[in-house]
Every structure is written in C-alpha cells, then in structure tokens.
Design a protein around this motif. Structure first.
Motif, PDB file in Angstrom:
ATOM      1  N   SER A 179     -11.965  -0.658   1.566  1.00 22.82           N
ATOM      2  CA  SER A 179     -10.732  -1.335   1.595  1.00 22.82           C
ATOM      3  C   SER A 179     -10.617  -2.603   0.739  1.00 22.82           C
ATOM      4  N   LEU A 180     -11.549  -3.360   0.611  1.00 22.30           N
ATOM      5  CA  LEU A 180     -11.681  -4.535  -0.240  1.00 22.30           C
ATOM      6  C   LEU A 180     -11.899  -4.421  -1.688  1.00 22.30           C
ATOM      7  N   LEU A 224     -10.424  -3.356  -4.276  1.00 18.30           N
ATOM      8  CA  LEU A 224      -8.847  -3.229  -4.962  1.00 18.30           C
ATOM      9  C   LEU A 224      -8.859  -2.199  -5.982  1.00 18.30           C
ATOM     10  N   THR A 237     -13.500  -5.833  12.230  1.00 22.49           N
ATOM     11  CA  THR A 237     -12.233  -5.789  11.731  1.00 22.49           C
ATOM     12  C   THR A 237     -11.197  -6.373  12.823  1.00 22.49           C
ATOM     13  N   SER A 268     -10.617 -11.199  -2.537  1.00 23.32           N
ATOM     14  CA  SER A 268     -10.536  -9.819  -2.035  1.00 23.32           C
ATOM     15  C   SER A 268     -11.380  -9.495  -0.847  1.00 23.32           C
ATOM     16  N   LEU A 292     -13.431 -10.479  -6.978  1.00 25.44           N
ATOM     17  CA  LEU A 292     -13.575  -8.992  -7.470  1.00 25.44           C
ATOM     18  C   LEU A 292     -14.145  -8.776  -8.886  1.00 25.44           C
ATOM     19  N   ARG A 340      -5.243  -4.483  -0.456  1.00 20.17           N
ATOM     20  CA  ARG A 340      -6.443  -3.902   0.202  1.00 20.17           C
ATOM     21  C   ARG A 340      -5.994  -2.663   0.791  1.00 20.17           C
ATOM     22  N   TRP A 384      -5.073   1.207  -3.914  1.00 19.78           N
ATOM     23  CA  TRP A 384      -4.602   1.346  -2.526  1.00 19.78           C
ATOM     24  C   TRP A 384      -3.106   1.438  -2.619  1.00 19.78           C
ATOM     25  N   ASP A 390      -7.862  -1.113   7.355  1.00 18.87           N
ATOM     26  CA  ASP A 390      -9.263  -1.430   7.781  1.00 18.87           C
ATOM     27  C   ASP A 390     -10.277  -0.123   8.411  1.00 18.87           C
ATOM     28  N   ARG A 448       0.831  -1.242  -0.143  1.00 20.25           N
ATOM     29  CA  ARG A 448       0.035  -0.057  -0.021  1.00 20.25           C
ATOM     30  C   ARG A 448       0.883   1.168   0.058  1.00 20.25           C
ATOM     31  N   PHE A 501     -12.800  -0.014   6.123  1.00 26.09           N
ATOM     32  CA  PHE A 501     -13.528  -0.933   5.535  1.00 26.09           C
ATOM     33  C   PHE A 501     -15.151  -0.749   5.307  1.00 26.09           C
ATOM     34  N   MET A 522      -2.950 -13.063  -3.739  1.00 26.07           N
ATOM     35  CA  MET A 522      -4.291 -12.750  -2.928  1.00 26.07           C
ATOM     36  C   MET A 522      -5.418 -13.696  -3.687  1.00 26.07           C
TER      37      MET A 522
END
Length: 502
Positions: free
Chosen positions: A166-167, A169, A316, A275, A202, A157, A173, A160, A133, A163, A272
């Motif tokens: 944040s998920l 993508l 989270t 996601s 995703l 991601r 980020w 948090d 990030r 959130f 990953m």
C-alpha cells in the motif's frame, strides 16, 4: 449511420474533470474498442481530501470484483473502465501533441542537468489525484489504462489490507483492479513518458531497489525479486537525489516507459510528506518490503506470531489481545497447555519477530490484563522485539510464573510473555508502558540512582500509598541493586501513568 459497426477507436479532448468523466463514459458506451482522452489543461480531483472513491472495495485482500457496488459509499463514484483507455497530455514543448511521444532528451536532460533543460522538460499537463483511491475501476481481466505524456501528482496510498504494498505509490492506487502477486503477466497499467510527483523517500527507496533489480550479479538481483521488476535500459538519478528516471521497467501487471519520479512539485502542492516506506522499520530505512507484513487485527497478529511470514510485523491499527482470541487461531500442536497444573493455553513463538507500531501515529497494543498469553520458546540469543509501541493492559504474574518472594507487579516482567527470566528473550525499544499511577511512582523512585533512602522505613511518599509499602520498596531495591537478570532488556522505555486509578 444506423447499423454501422462501433468505431475501433474514439478520441476526445477535454479541459476539466467533468468533461473527462463524461468522455470516458460516453465513448465506452458507443462501443469503441479503445478510447483516448486528451487533457488540454491541468486537472485536480475534487472533493474531500484523501477520501476513497469507493471507500475500499468489497472483499479486501487487494482484489476488486467485476461488479459495481449497489451504491457508492462516499461522495465520489468510480469510473468503470471495460475497454482500453488512454489518458494523454495536451500540447507541450517542441510541439508535443496527443498520440506522439516526448523526446527522450527532455526527460534525461532534465534529470542530468544538461544545458537548456529545466521544469519545461516535464510533461506540461498535470493530473492531480488529491490522494484519492480507486477513481477508475478496471473491469474484467483485459481492460487497461495508459497514462501518456502527463505529470501525475498526489498519488494515494493503498488500503491497509495490502500493507506494505500500500505504501508503494507507483502501484497506482487511483486504479482499482485485481492485483496479482504471482502468475502470468497481465498488463493493466502503462505509464509512458510520465512524471510522478511523489514524496522524496519514495524516490530514494525506488532508486535503491530498482538498482538492485537491475544488478548484473544474480545473487544481488535476487534480493530485489520481491518487487517483480524487470529492468532494461538506463536508470538515472539527479545530482540532488530528488528525481529518478527509468527507461524501461516491466512488472507483473504494469509497464513503465521513460518514467520519471520526482519530489519537486510542478503545479499542485504536495499533500503527502512521506510515503512511509523508509520509516517502516526503525533504524533500517531500506528494508525490503518483502520482509514486512501488516497486522490489522488480533487474529492476524497472533497468526503471524505462531508462524512469522516475515521478520517484521507492523501494526496497521490499534490491537487488543484477550484469552478468547487465542482459541480461534491456535495452530495444531502449537498450544502449550498443561491440564495437570491448570496452566492456560498460550501461543507459542518459536522464531524471532519484531512487532512495530506505525510511524505516523501512536499505536496501542493492549494485552488485555492477561498474563501468560505468549510462550516465547526461542533458541538462546534470539528475541521477540517490540518497537515504537504503547503497551497497555499489563497484568501481574500468575502464581506459577514467579517465586513467592519475588515482587509481583504489572511492570515487573511483562507477564503476558512467558519465557525463562534468566534469558533475554524479549526486547523493547521506544516503548511506552501504561501502568497504574502508584506503580509508576514507585518505579521512578526505585530506579532513581540518586535516591539513598530506598531501604529505610517508613517508605517515602508516594510509597506509603501502597499496602505494605516499605516491604514492597525494600524488595524492589534489592532487585535493582543485584542487577536482576530476570528483568527484560528494555532500552528507551517511557513510563506513562494511567489516567484512572485501578
């Protein structure tokens, strides 16, 4: 020459990450109004897998300050961008070069399986972020970053603190800048003729909600307003569902032109597997991110319970509640405290809400050994639901919560939640309860339909370990045989024994 004005634009070609970093720093320092860096080879961000460049920007809440921190807090240093920066791919099929555009038929042909289309149709230079990030820190309110003619792999991601955005993508980020949820458009990121290598979930999630945002039916389109996307032109999904191509999408702070999402790796292996977007809410994989909030502390969770901003709250982090937490977050008029009876103040929950643990790790909600923390004052038929959680710190009832003849144990009725026991106001699904070992053994015996000795003396082991075990067991057996409606509805509860003795 000395005294010459700074160049309006500057261009440099680079073949590795150190050269890329040097080009960004040096060309901006020369005062160029815009900087273009052409990548001639595949590149990957090195260092610790998944570590943040800045370790999370100061202040939280999704915003990045304009000033740099006094010192980086990890092994990496963010590149500051205070002009317009373009990162573009090198030579490619059909003589593609920096500054030009990929032909549309390469993108669409690759997706729709036209003759001659194949992996070579993807932009040929890949930039692998390695789940890092905040590699580029956009200064001020006007600097922009454009990615052009590239494949971008292993996007991270977000933090948090934002959130569930944040998920997503595609929020890019690797870039740190002040992210806005509303207000006038302020473009900070442009993706042009770019392929994003992302997890398959995703691709599916974006295809669904981008399609909703493009619907000609206003009422349908409105359900996708949470993502702020204005969709123009064609959307195309590959036959196997692994890729999505979008001709033109405008968001509040970003623009996509001929953007392709794909789960098929090009050069770098995917780091990953998911996601997490389609795992946020159990049993509802396409739930709008606008209906989900994240709680990372006791204060956040308690505030959300008093006034739920969304129907779903995902924890989270592991959270521990205590009576002392309540005083700091009780809203005016929302405390239920009866001084005449000595009943404690409780958080009043008046709207249905589902509290959910993380999908990728066990999540602990510790009730702090307290009873009567939360007053569930919901209309009949509405519930507070707990899903995918481990509950610890269960407490026996306070004197006023139960009748003298009613068995008083930590597991009996989850006494931290106060509600009329004749009403199913609390629902548990896929929940583990940490209880004292002797209670766990007793519950397992009582709930075993094959056990025919429940009403007999002496109490079977391990009930003889309990004080007055036979009386306790007979009372519990009677409760079970009567099908006591006061026991909360609780499918798929797992009973775990605490490791230590009380």
């Amino acid at each position: 020459p000395a005294g010459a004005p700074p160049p309006a634009c500057a261009v440099r070609r680079v073949a590795n990450m150190p050269q890329l970093a040097r080009a960004v720093v040096e060309l901006q320092a020369a005062g160029a109004g815009s900087v273009t860096v052409q990548l001639l080879a595949n590149m990957s961000v090195g260092g610790e897998g998944g570590a943040d460049v800045l370790g999370g920007w100061p202040g939280g809440g999704g915003g990045a300050p304009d000033a740099a921190p006094a010192a980086p807090v990890s092994a990496h240093t963010a590149l500051h961008v205070y002009t317009n920066l373009t990162l573009t791919g090198g030579g490619g099929p059909g003589g593609y070069g920096g500054g030009s555009h990929l032909r549309d038929d390469w993108v669409w042909g690759n997706l729709m399986g036209r003759p001659g289309a194949g992996p070579q149709a993807r932009p040929c230079v890949e930039l692998d972020f390695g789940l890092h990030r905040f590699l580029l820190w956009l200064q001020g309110n006007t600097s922009t970053v454009t990615f052009q003619g590239l494949t971008l792999a292993n996007l991270p991601r977000g933090p948090d603190s934002v959130f569930p955005i944040s998920l997503i993508l595609t929020s890019m980020w690797p870039l740190a800048y002040t992210r806005l949820l509303s207000g006038p458009a302020s473009r900070r990121v442009v993706l042009s003729n770019v392929t994003l290598m992302v997890p398959e979930d995703l691709v599916s999630y974006t295809a669904y909600w981008t399609g909703i945002s493009a619907s000609p039916v206003g009422s349908v389109r409105g359900t996708g307003s949470w993502n702020g996307s204005m969709v123009n032109g064609t959307l195309a999904v590959s036959p196997d569902g692994s890729s999505l191509a979008m001709a033109r999408v405008d968001n509040l702070q970003s623009a996509w032109r001929n953007l392709t999402l794909t789960s098929a790796p090009c050069h770098a292996p995917p780091l990953m597997p998911s996601s997490g977007l389609m795992q946020m809410v159990p049993g509802a994989p396409l739930t709008s991110a606008g209906k989900v909030s994240g709680a990372g502390s006791a204060a956040e969770l308690l505030r959300y319970l008093q006034d739920p901003p969304t129907p779903y709250v995902v924890l989270t982090a592991n959270i521990s509640l205590a009576r002392a937490d309540l005083a700091a977050v009780l809203l005016a008029g929302n405390a239920t405290e009866d001084a005449s009876t000595g009943r404690p103040a409780m958080i009043t929950v008046t709207a249905p809400v589902t509290i959910i643990g993380a999908w990728d790790r066990p999540t602990l909600l510790d009730l702090g050994g307290e009873a009567a923390l939360l007053q569930l004052s919901l209309p009949p038929g509405q519930q507070v639901s707990l899903k995918r959680l481990t509950l610890a710190g269960l407490a026996p009832a306070l004197d006023w919560q139960t009748l003298p003849q009613y068995v008083n144990t930590t597991l009996n009725d989850l006494w931290a939640f106060e509600f009329p026991r004749g009403r199913n106001s609390l629902y548990l699904e896929n929940v583990s309860l940490l209880v004292p070992p002797r209670e766990a053994a007793a519950m397992l015996l009582v709930r075993d339909p094959a056990n025919t000795s429940l009403l007999l003396d002496p109490a079977p082991a391990p009930l003889d370990l309990l004080p007055d075990g036979a009386t306790w067991l007979r009372a519990w057996a009677a409760v079970q045989q009567l099908g006591d409606a006061r026991v909360p509805a609780a499918p798929n509860i797992r009973l775990h024994r605490r490791l230590q003795e009380d």
